[in-house]
Write a protein that holds these residues in place. Structure first.
Motif, PDB file in Angstrom:
ATOM      1  N   GLU A  53      -6.694   1.544  -0.064  1.00  0.00           N
ATOM      2  CA  GLU A  53      -5.243   1.087  -0.436  1.00  0.00           C
ATOM      3  C   GLU A  53      -4.573   2.295  -1.029  1.00  0.00           C
TER       4      GLU A  53
ATOM      5  N   SER B 130      -2.581  -0.972   3.099  1.00  0.00           N
ATOM      6  CA  SER B 130      -3.772  -0.678   3.619  1.00  0.00           C
ATOM      7  C   SER B 130      -4.036   0.159   4.598  1.00  0.00           C
TER       8      SER B 130
ATOM      9  N   THR C   3      -2.529  -4.553   8.225  1.00  0.00           N
ATOM     10  CA  THR C   3      -2.881  -5.687   7.459  1.00  0.00           C
ATOM     11  C   THR C   3      -3.900  -6.722   7.768  1.00  0.00           C
TER      12      THR C   3
END
Length: 86
Positions: A11, A35, A52
């Motif tokens: 992240e 991400s 994602t």
């Protein structure tokens, strides 16, 4: 896929993700933290993308695939789309 590359999720703030060379869809609005999935080693990755979706820990988990389309993902880069071919 058969090369068994590791897949690592991080992240990162969006700006840092883009500065790391991660690809994203042009025109897509991303949140402040995204991400980033890196395929291969972190210093010389095979692929790095903002995404994602669910992922695997190693490319060998994918098995056989069928390519369904490809398109430009920027200068000198191509994006492929595939489905599991069971």
């Amino acid at each position: 896929i058969k090369s068994s590359y590791p897949v690592v999720r991080q992240e990162l703030p969006l700006k840092e993700a883009l500065n790391s060379g991660a690809l994203g869809f042009f025109g897509t609005k991303y949140p402040d933290v995204v991400s980033v999935y890196t395929v291969g080693n972190n210093t010389d990755p095979y692929s790095r993308e903002i995404c994602t979706g669910p992922h695997v820990l190693n490319t060998s988990e994918i098995g056989n695939i069928k390519l369904t389309r490809e398109e430009s993902a920027g200068a000198g880069r191509r994006r492929i789309y595939a489905v599991i071919n069971s």
